[in-house]
Design a protein around this motif. Sequence first.
Motif, PDB file in Angstrom:
ATOM      1  N   VAL A 184       5.606   4.224   1.131  1.00  0.00           N
ATOM      2  CA  VAL A 184       5.182   3.958  -0.248  1.00  0.00           C
ATOM      3  C   VAL A 184       3.908   3.125  -0.236  1.00  0.00           C
ATOM      4  CG1 VAL A 184       5.787   2.673  -2.359  1.00  0.00           C
ATOM      5  CG2 VAL A 184       7.485   4.156  -1.254  1.00  0.00           C
ATOM      6  N   GLN A 185       3.018   3.398  -1.174  1.00  0.00           N
ATOM      7  CA  GLN A 185       1.808   2.600  -1.375  1.00  0.00           C
ATOM      8  C   GLN A 185       1.926   1.936  -2.747  1.00  0.00           C
ATOM      9  OE1 GLN A 185      -0.722   2.675   1.163  1.00  0.00           O
ATOM     10  NE2 GLN A 185       0.873   3.823   2.230  1.00  0.00           N
ATOM     11  N   LEU A 186       2.060   0.615  -2.764  1.00  0.00           N
ATOM     12  CA  LEU A 186       2.243  -0.122  -4.011  1.00  0.00           C
ATOM     13  C   LEU A 186       0.992  -0.933  -4.294  1.00  0.00           C
ATOM     14  CD1 LEU A 186       4.594  -0.597  -6.092  1.00  0.00           C
ATOM     15  CD2 LEU A 186       5.042  -2.725  -4.883  1.00  0.00           C
ATOM     16  N   GLY A 187       0.314  -0.626  -5.404  1.00  0.00           N
ATOM     17  CA  GLY A 187      -0.941  -1.296  -5.729  1.00  0.00           C
ATOM     18  C   GLY A 187      -0.762  -2.764  -6.068  1.00  0.00           C
ATOM     19  N   SER A 188      -1.841  -3.508  -5.960  1.00  0.00           N
ATOM     20  CA  SER A 188      -1.805  -4.955  -6.170  1.00  0.00           C
ATOM     21  C   SER A 188      -1.346  -5.315  -7.581  1.00  0.00           C
ATOM     22  CB  SER A 188      -3.177  -5.561  -5.908  1.00  0.00           C
ATOM     23  OG  SER A 188      -4.134  -5.012  -6.792  1.00  0.00           O
ATOM     24  N   SER A 189      -0.781  -6.490  -7.708  1.00  0.00           N
ATOM     25  CA  SER A 189      -0.365  -7.070  -8.997  1.00  0.00           C
ATOM     26  C   SER A 189       0.636  -6.197  -9.735  1.00  0.00           C
ATOM     27  CB  SER A 189      -1.589  -7.339  -9.887  1.00  0.00           C
ATOM     28  OG  SER A 189      -2.522  -8.167  -9.234  1.00  0.00           O
ATOM     29  N   GLY A 245       0.774  -4.217  -2.006  1.00  0.00           N
ATOM     30  CA  GLY A 245      -0.495  -4.875  -2.245  1.00  0.00           C
ATOM     31  C   GLY A 245      -0.355  -6.363  -2.498  1.00  0.00           C
ATOM     32  N   ALA A 246      -1.487  -7.023  -2.684  1.00  0.00           N
ATOM     33  CA  ALA A 246      -1.495  -8.462  -2.963  1.00  0.00           C
ATOM     34  C   ALA A 246      -0.909  -8.754  -4.343  1.00  0.00           C
ATOM     35  CB  ALA A 246      -2.925  -8.984  -2.892  1.00  0.00           C
ATOM     36  N   ILE A 259      11.979   2.950  -5.487  1.00  0.00           N
ATOM     37  CA  ILE A 259      10.804   3.798  -5.346  1.00  0.00           C
ATOM     38  C   ILE A 259      11.029   4.668  -4.119  1.00  0.00           C
ATOM     39  CG2 ILE A 259       8.302   3.878  -5.117  1.00  0.00           C
ATOM     40  CD1 ILE A 259       8.185   1.042  -6.221  1.00  0.00           C
ATOM     41  N   VAL A 260      11.041   5.989  -4.315  1.00  0.00           N
ATOM     42  CA  VAL A 260      11.426   6.871  -3.213  1.00  0.00           C
ATOM     43  C   VAL A 260      10.262   7.110  -2.258  1.00  0.00           C
ATOM     44  CG1 VAL A 260      13.178   7.981  -4.648  1.00  0.00           C
ATOM     45  CG2 VAL A 260      10.912   9.020  -4.432  1.00  0.00           C
ATOM     46  N   GLN A 261      10.573   7.800  -1.154  1.00  0.00           N
ATOM     47  CA  GLN A 261       9.664   8.021  -0.047  1.00  0.00           C
ATOM     48  C   GLN A 261       8.294   8.553  -0.471  1.00  0.00           C
ATOM     49  OE1 GLN A 261      10.682   7.628   3.198  1.00  0.00           O
ATOM     50  NE2 GLN A 261       9.099   8.639   4.385  1.00  0.00           N
ATOM     51  N   ASN A 313       2.994   6.893  -4.398  1.00  0.00           N
ATOM     52  CA  ASN A 313       1.850   5.999  -4.560  1.00  0.00           C
ATOM     53  C   ASN A 313       1.875   5.405  -5.963  1.00  0.00           C
ATOM     54  OD1 ASN A 313       0.774   6.553  -1.991  1.00  0.00           O
ATOM     55  ND2 ASN A 313      -0.237   8.396  -2.751  1.00  0.00           N
ATOM     56  N   VAL A 314       1.738   4.092  -6.048  1.00  0.00           N
ATOM     57  CA  VAL A 314       1.747   3.389  -7.333  1.00  0.00           C
ATOM     58  C   VAL A 314       0.424   2.648  -7.478  1.00  0.00           C
ATOM     59  CG1 VAL A 314       2.894   1.644  -8.748  1.00  0.00           C
ATOM     60  CG2 VAL A 314       4.255   3.131  -7.256  1.00  0.00           C
ATOM     61  N   ALA A 315      -0.276   2.882  -8.583  1.00  0.00           N
ATOM     62  CA  ALA A 315      -1.563   2.236  -8.837  1.00  0.00           C
ATOM     63  C   ALA A 315      -1.381   0.734  -9.065  1.00  0.00           C
ATOM     64  CB  ALA A 315      -2.233   2.875 -10.054  1.00  0.00           C
TER      65      ALA A 315
END
Length: 207
Positions: free
Chosen positions: A170-175, A155-156, A184-186, A189-191
Motif C-alpha cells: 500500500v502507498q499511503l500519502g502524507s497527512s 507517508g509523513a 486498506i487492502v493489498q 494507492n491513497v493520495a
Amino acid sequence: MNTTPVASVHGHKCVLVGAGGHAKVVQELALLSGAQILGVCDPKFATTGEQYWNGLKILGSDEFLDEISPESVLLLNGIGMMPGNKIREKVYDRFVSMGFRFPALVHPFSWCSPLASIADGVQLMAGVVVQPGATIGKNSIVNTRSSVDHDSRIGAHCHLAPGATVCGDVQLGSSTFVGAGATIVQAVNVAPNQFIKAGSLTRSDIH
C-alpha cells in the motif's frame, strides 16, 4: 541541520510537547523506552500557574523551548492528529526548523521488523506490527493494535488510528488519517491529505 535518524531515546533528556490525552500515552511510551522526561510544555500553561501535569513538571508554554539549546534535549510530540487538523504537523516542522529532534518511539509490546524503516518522530504504540520492507514516514502515529504489512509506504504526518490494518504494498500519502478499525487492502494507492473512515474497507485507489 542534522538529518541522521535518532538511534534511541534511552537515557536522553526529553521534553514533552502537548498535554492532552495523546500526550499521556506518549509519556508512558517514552518512559518505557528509557527516556528521562524533564517536563511538559503546552500553550495552555502560559497563565494557569500550575506546577505539575500527570506527574511531570510544567515548564511553561512552548516559548520555554526558545530559551534552551536544541542540542540539550530531544522532543516528544504529545499532540494527536484528527482528520484535517495540522497542529501536530506544524509543531513538528516548527521545532525541527529550530534544530530540535524528535526520536522515534517503539513500544516494547509492539513488533517492528529489522527490515522495516521508521523515521524520526514516528510513534508505534502497544500491539503494533510493522512487517519487513514497510516504511513509516516522519512524525506518523501507528496507534494501538494497528498493523502495516510488507513493503507498504506510510507517508509523513499520518495517523493510523487503533486497530487499523494496512495490507502489503500500500502507498499511503502524507497527512492522511486512517480511522479506527479501517482496512486498506493489498496494493492500494491513497493520495495525500485523505480521511479514511473508521471501520471502512478500501479496495481501490483514492486520488
